[in-house]
Design a protein around this motif. Sequence first.
Motif, PDB file in Angstrom:
ATOM      1  N   UNK A 175      46.758  40.749  51.275  1.00 56.22           N
ATOM      2  CA  UNK A 175      46.091  40.256  52.590  1.00 56.22           C
ATOM      3  C   UNK A 175      44.940  41.139  52.955  1.00 56.22           C
ATOM      4  N   UNK A 176      44.636  42.287  52.040  1.00 59.90           N
ATOM      5  CA  UNK A 176      43.597  43.212  52.650  1.00 59.90           C
ATOM      6  C   UNK A 176      42.495  43.516  51.518  1.00 59.90           C
ATOM      7  N   UNK A 177      42.800  43.671  50.356  1.00 60.61           N
ATOM      8  CA  UNK A 177      41.752  44.078  49.166  1.00 60.61           C
ATOM      9  C   UNK A 177      40.702  42.890  48.856  1.00 60.61           C
ATOM     10  N   UNK A 178      39.518  43.131  48.443  1.00 57.48           N
ATOM     11  CA  UNK A 178      38.635  42.206  48.022  1.00 57.48           C
ATOM     12  C   UNK A 178      38.138  42.543  46.781  1.00 57.48           C
ATOM     13  N   UNK A 179      38.429  42.110  45.566  1.00 61.02           N
ATOM     14  CA  UNK A 179      38.246  42.592  44.315  1.00 61.02           C
ATOM     15  C   UNK A 179      37.715  41.436  43.441  1.00 61.02           C
ATOM     16  N   UNK A 180      36.384  40.828  43.257  1.00 58.00           N
ATOM     17  CA  UNK A 180      36.027  39.934  42.385  1.00 58.00           C
ATOM     18  C   UNK A 180      36.213  40.224  40.891  1.00 58.00           C
ATOM     19  N   UNK A 258      33.261  34.719  42.830  1.00 58.53           N
ATOM     20  CA  UNK A 258      32.033  34.100  42.040  1.00 58.53           C
ATOM     21  C   UNK A 258      31.322  35.130  41.467  1.00 58.53           C
ATOM     22  N   UNK A 259      30.749  34.924  40.380  1.00 59.18           N
ATOM     23  CA  UNK A 259      29.577  35.854  39.899  1.00 59.18           C
ATOM     24  C   UNK A 259      28.409  35.145  40.175  1.00 59.18           C
ATOM     25  N   UNK A 260      27.668  35.498  41.297  1.00 60.15           N
ATOM     26  CA  UNK A 260      26.554  34.924  41.629  1.00 60.15           C
ATOM     27  C   UNK A 260      25.364  35.511  40.718  1.00 60.15           C
ATOM     28  N   UNK A 300      32.038  30.857  38.245  1.00 63.17           N
ATOM     29  CA  UNK A 300      33.270  30.942  39.371  1.00 63.17           C
ATOM     30  C   UNK A 300      34.238  31.956  38.600  1.00 63.17           C
ATOM     31  N   UNK A 301      35.376  32.287  39.432  1.00 60.13           N
ATOM     32  CA  UNK A 301      36.235  32.961  38.932  1.00 60.13           C
ATOM     33  C   UNK A 301      37.203  32.622  37.734  1.00 60.13           C
TER      34      UNK A 301
END
Length: 332
Positions: A175-180, A258-260, A300-301
Motif C-alpha cells: 500500500x505504500x512503496x512505489x518501486x518501478x 513503465x519505463x518511459x 511496460x512493466x
Amino acid sequence: MSTTVLPERATARPAPATPGLRGLLWLVLRQNRFLLWALGVLLVLAVADLLWIHIACARIVDTLRRTDCYYPESWSDAHCWELVQPLDRPNFWYLQVLQPAVAALPLLLGMFVGAPLLAQEYERGTIRLIRAQSVGPIRWLAVRLAVPGLAVLALSGVIAVLMTWVWWTDIVHGPVAFDPPFQFFTYPALGLAPIAWSLFALALGVLVGQLVRRTVPAMLLTGALVAATHGLVAWARASFYPAVDQVAAVGTAHPTNAWLLERGVILSDGSRISTSVCSFTFSDRKDCRGATASWLRYHPADHLVPIQLVEAGILLALTALLLTAVFRRIRT
C-alpha cells in the motif's frame, strides 16, 4: 637348546592413495574455506533480512485490511495513519539498503572472489606447482573454478529469488512503496540480473587476474571493467526488446511502473516533436501549443522478463567466452 623366536616386526602399511579428483577437491575446498564461510554468512544474513521484511509487511498489511485502513483514502484518519507508519522501516530497508547492496554484489564478487583466484597463484609462484602434479592443468583449473563458481551461483540465485518475491509480494503490491522495475537499483536486484551479472563478473575477474598476475591491480581493474560493462549494457538495454509506441490525448501519462523512453506531441501537420525540444513559454524553442495529440515510447512493466532474458543471454555468452580464454591460457 631352545631359541627364542622374535615376533615379526610389524610393518606399517602405506595409506591408500587418494584419488586425484577427490584429493584435488579436498585441497580446493580447503583453499576456499574462508570464502565459503563468508558467502554462507552473507547468504544467511540476506535471507534473514528478506524474510523479516516479508513477515513484517504481511503482518502490518493484515492489520490494515482488518481495520479498513489499507487504502490511501483512509490515511487522513489519525488512527489509520498510525497503523501505516510501521511499513516505512521494512520498505526503507529493502529499497535503500538491500537493493543497492544486491546491485553492487556482482562488482564485489568480481573484485574479491574472481580477480584474486588466479592472480594470487601467479603472484606467489604456486602456479608452477601445477606442472609437477599428477593432475593436469585443465583438470586443476576446472575444479579450482567450480567451487567458487557454484558458491557464487548459489548465493546470487537464492538472493535473486527472494528479492524478486519480496518485491512482487510486499513492495509493488503493497500500500505504500512505489518501486518501478526499471529503476537504477531495482532492475539489477530482480530476476535473472543478479545471477547473470555475478557469473560474468566472476569470470571477468578470473581472466583479468590471469593476465595481470598481480592481486591488487587485478582487483581494481576488474571493478572498473565491471562498472564500465554495466554502464554500456544499461545504455543499450532499451533496445533489447521492441518498445511500445502509443498515440494518446495531450497530457496522457505513461502507464504505472513503465519505463518511459521518450515522449512528445503531434502537431497539426502530423510532425512529431519531442518534449525535450518543445516549449509552450519560450520563443526560442519549438512552439507546441497547436499540438493535437501526445506520443509516448516506453517499456511496460511486463517487458522486464524478456529484456532480462536477452541481457542474461548476452552476459552468459560473454562468460563462456571469458572462461574459454582462461582455459586456453592456462597451458602457457
